[in-house]
Write a protein that holds these residues in place. Structure first.
Motif, short mmCIF file in Angstrom:
data_model
loop_
_atom_site.label_atom_id
_atom_site.label_comp_id
_atom_site.label_asym_id
_atom_site.label_seq_id
_atom_site.Cartn_x
_atom_site.Cartn_y
_atom_site.Cartn_z
N LEU A 10 0.51 -1.41 -0.04
CA LEU A 10 0.10 0.23 0.43
C LEU A 10 0.69 1.12 -0.39
CD1 LEU A 10 -2.40 -0.93 2.89
CD2 LEU A 10 -3.34 -0.85 0.34
N SER A 59 -5.75 12.41 -1.19
CA SER A 59 -6.05 10.84 -1.83
C SER A 59 -5.13 9.39 -1.03
CB SER A 59 -4.83 10.38 -3.41
OG SER A 59 -2.78 10.79 -2.86
N THR A 60 -5.37 8.19 -1.61
CA THR A 60 -4.92 7.49 -1.16
C THR A 60 -3.13 7.13 0.02
OG1 THR A 60 -7.07 5.77 -1.39
CG2 THR A 60 -5.06 4.28 -0.77
N ASN A 64 -1.12 7.78 2.91
CA ASN A 64 -0.25 6.49 3.32
C ASN A 64 0.48 6.76 3.07
OD1 ASN A 64 -2.39 4.01 2.72
ND2 ASN A 64 -1.99 3.71 0.34
N ARG A 129 -8.61 -2.32 9.91
CA ARG A 129 -8.22 -2.52 8.55
C ARG A 129 -9.24 -3.59 8.31
NH1 ARG A 129 -4.67 -6.76 5.08
NH2 ARG A 129 -4.36 -7.41 7.08
N TRP A 132 -13.23 -2.28 5.96
CA TRP A 132 -12.58 -1.29 4.89
C TRP A 132 -12.49 -2.62 4.55
CZ3 TRP A 132 -12.75 3.49 4.14
CH2 TRP A 132 -12.64 4.84 5.51
N THR A 136 -10.41 0.90 -0.61
CA THR A 136 -8.71 1.96 -0.66
C THR A 136 -8.79 2.09 0.54
OG1 THR A 136 -9.84 3.94 -1.63
CG2 THR A 136 -8.89 2.19 -3.64
N GLY A 137 -9.59 2.69 1.57
CA GLY A 137 -9.20 3.07 3.07
C GLY A 137 -8.20 2.30 3.90
N PRO A 140 -4.87 3.39 4.80
CA PRO A 140 -4.75 5.00 5.41
C PRO A 140 -5.40 4.87 6.97
CG PRO A 140 -5.27 5.71 3.59
CD PRO A 140 -5.58 3.92 3.69
#
Length: 164
Positions: A10, A59-60, A64, A129, A132, A136-137, A140
């Motif tokens: 990621l 943005s993702t 990150n 985690r 989600w 894509t979340g 982060p």
């Protein structure tokens, strides 16, 4: 260990760009709060400012990169404070003649506590985690959890190193 593999996937592309994380942000924040709870509130401020400053920071990939940069900052502090606390625990055990008196070893219990904490942190952040559902979340969310938990433990160990 599972989270490390996912984390590498990621954050890889986010690391290709300059990440404007400034360690002075959490350090200056901490200087304003002597109490542990006040200092814990500083965790994440550097990553948030990084996201605001960086093109595509929200943005993702940007999130990150900034979250991982602050996570690495706190991880470095955690390791330094753990070494300090371990040195003090060893000295305490020697002063108290722990082994000869049948007392609990501060060194051993500190090591066991830290290993248990790592297991707890990883399981907690895996759970975060999982919320989600592979979206894509998750990157982060995972990095934010790891950053917050690592920062809290770093600050707690810092107090322990001083008070031992």
């Amino acid at each position: 260990m599972r989270w490390m593999i996912a984390l590498l996937a990621l954050t890889g592309s986010a690391m290709a760009q300059d990440v404007p994380f400034d360690p002075a942000v959490p350090e200056q924040c901490e200087a304003n709060g002597p109490e542990l709870a006040e200092r814990e509130a500083c965790i994440g401020q550097g990553a948030n400012l990084c996201m605001d400053r960086m093109e595509g920071g929200h943005s993702t990939m940007g999130m990150n990169g900034c979250l991982d940069a602050e996570l690495q900052y706190w991880d470095g502090r955690l390791n330094a404070h753990y070494r300090e606390a371990m040195a003090r625990a060893k000295a305490f055990d020697a002063d108290m003649a722990t082994a000869q008196n049948g007392l609990l070893s501060s060194e051993e219990t500190l090591r066991e506590m830290q290993w248990a904490w790592i297991t707890y942190r990883d399981a907690k952040c895996d759970f975060v985690r999982s919320q989600w559902s592979g979206g894509t979340g998750q990157g982060p969310a995972m990095l934010s959890c790891l950053m917050v938990e690592t920062g809290r433990q770093a600050l707690w160990l810092q107090v322990q190193a001083v008070n031992m």
